[in-house]
Design a protein around this motif. Structure first.
Motif, mmCIF file in Angstrom:
data_model
loop_
_atom_site.group_PDB
_atom_site.id
_atom_site.type_symbol
_atom_site.label_atom_id
_atom_site.label_comp_id
_atom_site.label_asym_id
_atom_site.label_seq_id
_atom_site.Cartn_x
_atom_site.Cartn_y
_atom_site.Cartn_z
ATOM 1 N N THR A 204 0.088 -9.043 2.439
ATOM 2 C CA THR A 204 -0.952 -9.789 1.328
ATOM 3 C C THR A 204 -0.123 -9.122 0.024
ATOM 4 O O THR A 204 0.168 -7.942 -0.085
ATOM 5 C CB THR A 204 -2.468 -9.127 1.220
ATOM 6 N N PRO A 205 0.244 -10.149 -1.104
ATOM 7 C CA PRO A 205 0.555 -9.391 -2.385
ATOM 8 C C PRO A 205 -0.139 -8.254 -2.854
ATOM 9 O O PRO A 205 -1.448 -8.428 -3.128
ATOM 10 C CB PRO A 205 0.715 -10.660 -3.212
ATOM 11 N N LEU A 206 0.503 -7.323 -3.257
ATOM 12 C CA LEU A 206 0.214 -5.971 -4.099
ATOM 13 C C LEU A 206 1.225 -5.306 -4.866
ATOM 14 O O LEU A 206 2.225 -5.244 -4.489
ATOM 15 C CB LEU A 206 -0.539 -4.932 -2.688
ATOM 16 N N VAL B 132 -2.906 -3.962 -8.575
ATOM 17 C CA VAL B 132 -3.259 -5.416 -8.794
ATOM 18 C C VAL B 132 -2.997 -6.235 -7.184
ATOM 19 O O VAL B 132 -2.050 -6.064 -6.794
ATOM 20 C CB VAL B 132 -2.125 -6.127 -9.768
ATOM 21 N N GLY B 133 -4.219 -6.808 -6.684
ATOM 22 C CA GLY B 133 -3.843 -7.629 -5.739
ATOM 23 C C GLY B 133 -5.146 -7.403 -4.716
ATOM 24 O O GLY B 133 -6.309 -7.136 -5.193
ATOM 25 N N GLU B 134 -4.606 -7.382 -3.506
ATOM 26 C CA GLU B 134 -5.759 -7.332 -2.276
ATOM 27 C C GLU B 134 -5.353 -6.285 -1.592
ATOM 28 O O GLU B 134 -3.995 -6.206 -1.124
ATOM 29 C CB GLU B 134 -6.180 -8.584 -1.628
ATOM 30 N N ILE B 135 -6.007 -5.368 -1.091
ATOM 31 C CA ILE B 135 -5.813 -4.142 -0.331
ATOM 32 C C ILE B 135 -6.179 -4.511 1.060
ATOM 33 O O ILE B 135 -7.620 -4.355 1.185
ATOM 34 C CB ILE B 135 -6.281 -2.740 -0.646
ATOM 35 N N MET C 106 -5.140 -4.530 5.622
ATOM 36 C CA MET C 106 -4.641 -3.675 6.683
ATOM 37 C C MET C 106 -2.992 -4.175 6.800
ATOM 38 O O MET C 106 -2.076 -3.348 7.015
ATOM 39 C CB MET C 106 -5.152 -3.873 7.962
ATOM 40 N N SER C 107 -2.542 -5.490 5.972
ATOM 41 C CA SER C 107 -1.386 -5.851 5.875
ATOM 42 C C SER C 107 -0.560 -4.671 5.042
ATOM 43 O O SER C 107 0.731 -4.860 5.062
ATOM 44 C CB SER C 107 -1.277 -7.291 5.780
ATOM 45 N N ASN C 108 -1.129 -4.421 4.063
ATOM 46 C CA ASN C 108 -0.345 -3.424 3.183
ATOM 47 C C ASN C 108 -0.903 -2.193 2.614
ATOM 48 O O ASN C 108 -0.316 -1.514 1.702
ATOM 49 C CB ASN C 108 -0.226 -4.584 1.712
ATOM 50 N N ALA C 109 -1.849 -1.754 3.360
ATOM 51 C CA ALA C 109 -2.464 -0.440 3.496
ATOM 52 C C ALA C 109 -1.526 0.639 3.435
ATOM 53 O O ALA C 109 -1.514 1.704 2.443
ATOM 54 C CB ALA C 109 -3.691 -0.244 4.315
ATOM 55 N N GLU C 110 -0.536 0.558 4.155
ATOM 56 C CA GLU C 110 0.356 1.653 4.278
ATOM 57 C C GLU C 110 1.139 1.787 2.993
ATOM 58 O O GLU C 110 1.682 2.961 2.524
ATOM 59 C CB GLU C 110 1.200 1.459 5.443
ATOM 60 N N THR C 111 1.770 0.442 2.232
ATOM 61 C CA THR C 111 2.263 0.535 1.216
ATOM 62 C C THR C 111 1.376 1.162 0.042
ATOM 63 O O THR C 111 2.019 1.881 -0.867
ATOM 64 C CB THR C 111 2.850 -1.001 0.743
ATOM 65 N N PHE C 112 0.119 0.709 -0.046
ATOM 66 C CA PHE C 112 -0.866 1.454 -0.861
ATOM 67 C C PHE C 112 -0.760 2.937 -0.616
ATOM 68 O O PHE C 112 -0.793 3.520 -1.632
ATOM 69 C CB PHE C 112 -2.302 0.711 -0.805
#
Length: 100
Positions: free
Chosen positions: A3-5, A22-25, A27-33
């Motif tokens: 998901t774009p973040l 900005v975006g949605e947090i 499980m697909s990007n939680a590690e990046t967050f």
């Protein structure tokens, strides 16, 4: 599919570090967050980090877990729609949550 973040880091005049998300947090990007959050926490010279979630449209449990990991060092800015999620999860009991 991730998901774009996006993230940006800035400093307030008093030296407080701000991580704007900005975006949605999810499980697909939680590690990046989590990585961005950890990096901003290290750069927080005053020891306090403001996590600006006012442009986050969705936050799942994986994103909450990343926030819980830094609850002792962060303050959160959230939308009125996101604030109840932070309260129900118990995160608002551990750190300041401001709506804006």
């Amino acid at each position: 599919m991730t998901t774009p973040l996006t993230f940006s880091t800035s400093s307030r005049p008093d030296g407080t570090c701000v991580l704007a998300v900005v975006g949605e947090i999810d499980m697909s990007n939680a590690e990046t967050f989590a990585t961005a959050l950890a990096g901003a926490a290290v750069r927080a010279t005053k020891g306090q980090l403001v996590v600006d979630l006012t442009k986050v449209e969705y936050l799942d449990s994986a994103g909450l877990a990343a926030l819980f990991a830094h609850a002792d060092q962060i303050q959160i800015l959230a939308t009125p729609l996101l604030a109840p999620v932070l309260t129900i999860s118990g995160l608002a009991d551990l750190t300041a949550v401001h709506t804006g």
